[in-house]
Design an enzyme around this catalytic site. Structure first.
Site, short mmCIF file in Angstrom:
data_model
loop_
_atom_site.label_atom_id
_atom_site.label_comp_id
_atom_site.label_asym_id
_atom_site.label_seq_id
_atom_site.Cartn_x
_atom_site.Cartn_y
_atom_site.Cartn_z
N GLY A 160 0.84 -1.19 0.00
CA GLY A 160 0.00 0.00 0.00
C GLY A 160 0.87 1.24 0.00
N CYS A 161 0.35 2.30 0.56
CA CYS A 161 1.04 3.59 0.60
C CYS A 161 2.45 3.45 1.15
CB CYS A 161 0.23 4.54 1.47
SG CYS A 161 1.06 6.08 1.80
N PHE A 162 3.46 3.87 0.38
CA PHE A 162 4.84 3.71 0.87
C PHE A 162 5.12 4.57 2.08
CE2 PHE A 162 6.39 6.13 -3.21
CZ PHE A 162 5.81 7.31 -2.79
N ASP A 181 -6.12 2.87 0.36
CA ASP A 181 -5.39 3.01 -0.91
C ASP A 181 -5.82 1.91 -1.87
OD1 ASP A 181 -3.77 5.18 0.06
OD2 ASP A 181 -2.67 3.71 1.24
#
Length: 174
Positions: free
Chosen positions: A13-15, A92
């Site tokens: 998902g979102c880094f 996300d």
């Protein structure tokens, strides 16, 4: 004494949300946010966000295997993700947020596959474990504003974390 260094690459998902849990571990030298798994060289955040490059947001972890093992990194990885959601992670959504363990060699693949199998057998989740294990591809470091995001922009980071990740981690991993 030679300084040992290896790399691991995970997409979950979102880094922004994947840096801190690794960075806090002993033996971690560096955690970079970036893009991997796609077909465009040196993509930008905007390109990756447009779902046209095939890349995922990912983190590249440089670590000392004498202090922290790849096994341990994989365990930490699982505990940041919903391994039953192939279409993104928490708030996300989309291909660029799909959960992937990118392996650099046969040893990493063997560890990742055994760990995934163990997780499936654990019956911790009712749904199948859909996180993929793929060969590592070129890793492109993201723009500077995306590095260390949790430190640079704590308010926005806290907002991202309210998207369900923390609640999920408490419910399934603690």
């Amino acid at each position: 004494m030679q300084n040992m260094e290896e790399k691991a690459v995970f997409a979950g998902g979102c880094f922004w949300c994947m840096v801190q849990p690794f960075e806090e571990q002993p033996g971690i030298k560096k955690v970079l946010s970036g893009y991997t798994g796609g077909h465009v060289a040196n993509p930008t955040y905007e390109q990756v966000s447009s779902y046209t490059t095939g890349h995922t947001e990912a983190v590249e972890i440089t670590y000392d295997p004498e202090i922290i093992s790849y096994d341990k990194l994989v365990d930490i990885y699982w505990q940041q993700t919903d391994p039953t959601d192939a279409m993104g992670q928490f708030q996300d959504r989309g291909d660029n947020y799909r959960p992937v363990i990118f392996v650099k060699n046969d040893e990493q693949r063997k560890i990742a596959e055994a760990s995934k199998e163990k997780l499936q057998q654990s019956e911790l989740f009712d749904d199948p474990i859909v996180t993929t294990i793929e060969d590592a591809k070129p890793f492109y470091v993201a723009e500077e504003e995306h590095q260390q995001f949790y430190k640079k922009n704590p308010a926005r980071y806290a907002l991202e974390e309210q998207g369900g990740r923390e609640q999920f981690k408490k419910q399934h991993w603690n």
